[in-house]
Design an enzyme around this catalytic site. Structure first.
Site, mmCIF file in Angstrom:
data_model
loop_
_atom_site.group_PDB
_atom_site.id
_atom_site.type_symbol
_atom_site.label_atom_id
_atom_site.label_comp_id
_atom_site.label_asym_id
_atom_site.label_seq_id
_atom_site.Cartn_x
_atom_site.Cartn_y
_atom_site.Cartn_z
ATOM 1 C CG ASP A 106 5.257 3.883 -8.200
ATOM 2 O OD1 ASP A 106 5.400 5.128 -8.438
ATOM 3 O OD2 ASP A 106 4.714 2.711 -8.831
ATOM 4 C CG LEU A 107 0.595 -0.290 -9.274
ATOM 5 C CD1 LEU A 107 0.464 -0.435 -11.047
ATOM 6 C CD2 LEU A 107 0.213 -1.682 -8.442
ATOM 7 C CB VAL A 166 4.809 -10.755 3.108
ATOM 8 C CG1 VAL A 166 4.146 -9.865 2.127
ATOM 9 C CG2 VAL A 166 6.383 -10.791 2.511
ATOM 10 C CB ALA A 191 -1.063 0.033 1.258
ATOM 11 C CG ASP A 225 -1.448 -7.652 -20.379
ATOM 12 O OD1 ASP A 225 -1.426 -6.318 -20.226
ATOM 13 O OD2 ASP A 225 -1.282 -8.309 -21.202
ATOM 14 C CG HIS A 226 -0.914 -1.705 -16.886
ATOM 15 N ND1 HIS A 226 0.007 -2.419 -17.106
ATOM 16 C CD2 HIS A 226 -0.945 -0.385 -18.508
ATOM 17 C CE1 HIS A 226 1.263 -1.604 -18.222
ATOM 18 N NE2 HIS A 226 0.914 -0.801 -18.655
ATOM 19 C CG HIS A 230 1.848 -5.825 -22.130
ATOM 20 N ND1 HIS A 230 1.011 -5.745 -20.995
ATOM 21 C CD2 HIS A 230 2.816 -4.907 -21.490
ATOM 22 C CE1 HIS A 230 1.583 -5.374 -20.110
ATOM 23 N NE2 HIS A 230 2.858 -4.668 -20.092
ATOM 24 C CE LYS A 263 4.539 -4.879 -16.762
ATOM 25 N NZ LYS A 263 5.493 -4.579 -18.245
HETATM 26 P P1 NAD Z 1 7.902 -1.300 -4.983
HETATM 27 O O1 NAD Z 1 8.927 -1.035 -4.171
HETATM 28 O O2 NAD Z 1 7.619 1.043 -5.060
HETATM 29 O O3 NAD Z 1 6.275 -0.897 -3.877
HETATM 30 C C1 NAD Z 1 6.609 -2.654 -2.701
HETATM 31 C C2 NAD Z 1 5.707 -2.310 -2.154
HETATM 32 O O4 NAD Z 1 5.462 -3.761 -1.473
HETATM 33 C C3 NAD Z 1 5.854 -0.952 -0.897
HETATM 34 O O5 NAD Z 1 4.565 -0.855 -0.622
HETATM 35 C C4 NAD Z 1 6.666 -1.833 0.499
HETATM 36 O O6 NAD Z 1 6.703 -1.846 1.766
HETATM 37 C C5 NAD Z 1 5.794 -3.466 0.533
HETATM 38 N N1 NAD Z 1 7.196 -4.375 0.776
HETATM 39 C C6 NAD Z 1 8.075 -4.682 0.344
HETATM 40 N N2 NAD Z 1 8.747 -5.477 0.952
HETATM 41 C C7 NAD Z 1 7.312 -5.850 2.346
HETATM 42 C C8 NAD Z 1 7.375 -7.060 2.745
HETATM 43 N N3 NAD Z 1 8.867 -7.998 3.295
HETATM 44 N N4 NAD Z 1 6.406 -7.122 3.827
HETATM 45 C C9 NAD Z 1 5.082 -6.399 3.707
HETATM 46 N N5 NAD Z 1 4.920 -5.590 2.569
HETATM 47 C C10 NAD Z 1 6.327 -5.127 1.510
HETATM 48 O O7 NAD Z 1 7.187 -2.083 -5.734
HETATM 49 P P2 NAD Z 1 5.351 -0.883 -6.975
HETATM 50 O O8 NAD Z 1 5.635 0.318 -8.276
HETATM 51 O O9 NAD Z 1 4.278 -0.690 -6.583
HETATM 52 O O10 NAD Z 1 4.934 -2.719 -7.470
HETATM 53 C C11 NAD Z 1 4.669 -3.251 -6.757
HETATM 54 C C12 NAD Z 1 4.128 -4.726 -7.802
HETATM 55 O O11 NAD Z 1 3.232 -4.265 -9.330
HETATM 56 C C13 NAD Z 1 5.720 -5.147 -8.774
HETATM 57 O O12 NAD Z 1 5.052 -6.649 -8.138
HETATM 58 C C14 NAD Z 1 5.653 -4.644 -10.012
HETATM 59 O O13 NAD Z 1 5.698 -6.004 -10.819
HETATM 60 C C15 NAD Z 1 4.175 -4.424 -10.754
HETATM 61 N N6 NAD Z 1 3.933 -3.324 -11.269
HETATM 62 C C16 NAD Z 1 4.700 -1.847 -11.146
HETATM 63 C C17 NAD Z 1 3.594 -0.667 -12.279
HETATM 64 C C18 NAD Z 1 4.318 0.988 -11.876
HETATM 65 O O14 NAD Z 1 3.912 1.292 -12.770
HETATM 66 N N7 NAD Z 1 4.670 0.339 -10.569
HETATM 67 C C19 NAD Z 1 3.324 -0.868 -13.053
HETATM 68 C C20 NAD Z 1 3.043 -2.333 -13.431
HETATM 69 C C21 NAD Z 1 3.630 -3.751 -13.029
#
Ligand code: NAD
Length: 507
Positions: free
Chosen positions: A28-29, A98, A25, A189-190, A252, A160
């Protein structure tokens, strides 16, 4: 005559009350996509008063900090902020590790409380916005620690990448299937949430004009381009293990190919569409290590103008990296409809233009009765589907040149989605979250599709792993390696230049 409506087959249901439990939560996503999407759904009345969100991540936040974070992310994405305080009052936060069972027990207690408070009927959406290595552990705990044990639905939404090859995807799938049925797994798959990707089916199946021509008698080739102007930015570490093939083609690009190639489904019900997509994947001509280089080419950007770095100079990238930042390929279908029609795909970083487009090129007319000025050739009819950044459809036709009895000129019929109220055009994630809540899995990838696309891509990856490429082979800011043009030239085709296909330009 009225056509019989197929709407009876489609899930048009109201969004049920549900609790969303969001893992990752603080990431970045969640910030850039998920909170703004939930807010838009809320504003449009798609979330009833019966909704709540629990955010979990490692940080020791509380509800207040979390709500401010959600509010800020929404305010950064939209000028409209009505009911924002009411909206964020539905958000709750729990710090979480986790792999620690106690975290899940605390989560279950809070989830049960919110179930009662908001009358959510035990409906739960578990959204894993985290790195995939955690998916299996989380899914196991959700079941073992009783979070899935409710009266309502329990759906798993995952991001993904789904594995990095077929064996790792199979392992991941087995892990999550220990706790969730396939029908409750929503693999994102957005691209499938994008308005114009969803429009592929409407263009094909809601128009008498196209589907009768949608085959090897009338179509000469189909080209799908997804280009980016950016390089890898700060994602070098991830990209080194992925490359364009796994980052874009396996998911995609092949998803778009399957929507273009599939047979008409008997309804728009998720199972019926999926069945046809899977059949399309199954009729793709498989490659072998020996044939890969006849069908696929790769590229990596070197330094470009204006100080643009080469890929190998980017942060967290091996200075001798063999990772491709560009892929072009030819996909053939060995079936009655498509025998002999190449589907060309290309995707790359550091291209001159950010653009995703599909170009359907029709065959030349059998005999040309007209002239073009200066002996130019008559242009073929093209149907262009503009996926992003512009959204629309363009049909390229030939019409008589005014004042010239025997000459034609190319004309475009264009429909640009930009004329539609932008606030009301749903963003991909908004649609996908809404679909998952309503239990409509049409625009998510089923395991069979994932498995088939990995087995197609794995051969290419293996061939390329075994052979060091002559990288870099295109300067940053240019349209890719020469080999990509040659791939089409040897079939007598060429890539339609992106800039001549603009939706708004009329000849
Ligand atoms: P991120 O690194 O910004 O966020 C990861 C999150 O996981 C954080 O909230 C972090 O606190 C949490 N986290 C990590 N380790 C943890 C643990 N041991 N226990 C509890 N929480 C933990 O990653 P993101 O960019 O938000 O990406 C998340 C997923 O979405 C990934 O699978 C990524 O491939 C996918 N994704 C992201 C985007 C994007 O635009 N950012 C786009 C497509 C897919």
């Amino acid at each position: 005559m009225n056509l019989k409506s197929g709407v009876r087959n489609v899930k048009q249901s109201e969004t049920p009350s549900a609790l969303t439990i969001l893992f990752g939560a603080t990431g970045d996503l969640a910030k850039r996509k998920l909170y703004p999407s939930l807010y838009r759904l809320y504003r449009k009345g798609h979330l009833s008063s019966g909704f709540a969100v629990i955010g979990t991540a490692r940080r020791e936040w509380d509800n207040d900090i979390f709500r401010e974070h959600v509010k800020k992310s929404v305010m950064e994405s939209t000028a409209v902020q009505e009911q924002i305080d009411e909206f964020i009052s539905h958000f709750y936060y729990l710090p979480h590790d986790v792999s620690d069972s106690d975290s899940y027990v605390a989560l279950r207690t809070l989830a049960n409380d919110l179930d009662n408070k908001y009358a959510l009927g035990g409906n739960r959406l578990f959204y894993l916005a985290m790195a995939p290595e955690f998916f299996g552990t989380i899914a196991d705990h959700l079941k073992e620690d009783g979070l899935t044990d409710t009266e309502g639905f329990g759906r798993l939404v995952i991001e993904k990448p789904f594995g990095h090859d077929l064996p790792s995807a199979q392992e991941l799938n087995e892990q999550i299937r220990r706790s969730f049925d396939e029908k409750d797994i929503y693999r994102i798959d957005h691209y499938l949430g994008k308005e114009m990707v969803q429009n592929i089916e409407a263009i094909r199946f809601a128009n008498a004009l196209f589907e009768p021509l949608w085959n090897n008698r009338y179509i000469s080739n189909i080209q799908i381009t997804s280009s980016e102007t950016l390089g890898v930015e700060e994602r070098g570490g991830y990209y080194e293990t992925s490359g364009a093939l796994k980052d874009m083609v396996q998911n995609h690009m092949l998803q778009m190919v399957s929507l273009l190639a599939m047979e008409p489904p008997i309804s728009l019900q998720d199972d019926d569409i999926r069945r046809e997509k899977v059949r399309a994947f199954r009729s793709m001509r498989p490659l072998t290590l020996e044939t890969v280089n006849d069908y696929f080419v790769r590229g990596q950007y070197g330094p470009g103008e204006d100080g643009m770095l080469g890929y190998r100079e980017e942060l967290n990238v091996n200075p001798e990296s063999n990772t491709e930042t560009y892929v072009a390929g030819k996909v053939m279908f060995d079936n009655f409809r498509w025998a002999g029609v190449p589907f060309y795909i290309r995707t790359g970083k550091r291209m001159p233009l950010k653009s995703t487009k599909i170009v359907v090129q029709f065959k030349d007319i059998p005999m040309n009765l007209y002239y073009r000025p200066d002996d130019q050739e008559m242009e073929p009819n093209l149907l262009v589907i503009h996926i992003q950044p512009e959204e629309g459809i363009t049909l390229h036709l030939n019409a008589k040149r005014a004042g010239h009895q025997l000459q034609t000129t190319p004309v475009k019929l264009s429909y640009a989605n930009s004329g539609v109220d932008v606030m009301n055009t749903p963003e991909a994630y908004e649609k996908l979250i809404h679909d998952a809540m309503r239990g409509d899995s049409t625009n998510f990838t089923h395991w069979d599709e994932v498995a088939l696309s990995w087995s197609f891509v794995d051969v290419i990856a293996e061939a390329w792993r075994n052979e060091k490429a002559a990288f870099p082979n295109y300067p940053a800011g240019t349209k890719g390696p020469k080999a990509s043009d040659e791939l089409l030239e040897k079939d007598g085709f060429f890539w339609w230049p992106m800039n001549m296909l603009d939706v708004n330009i009329c000849n």
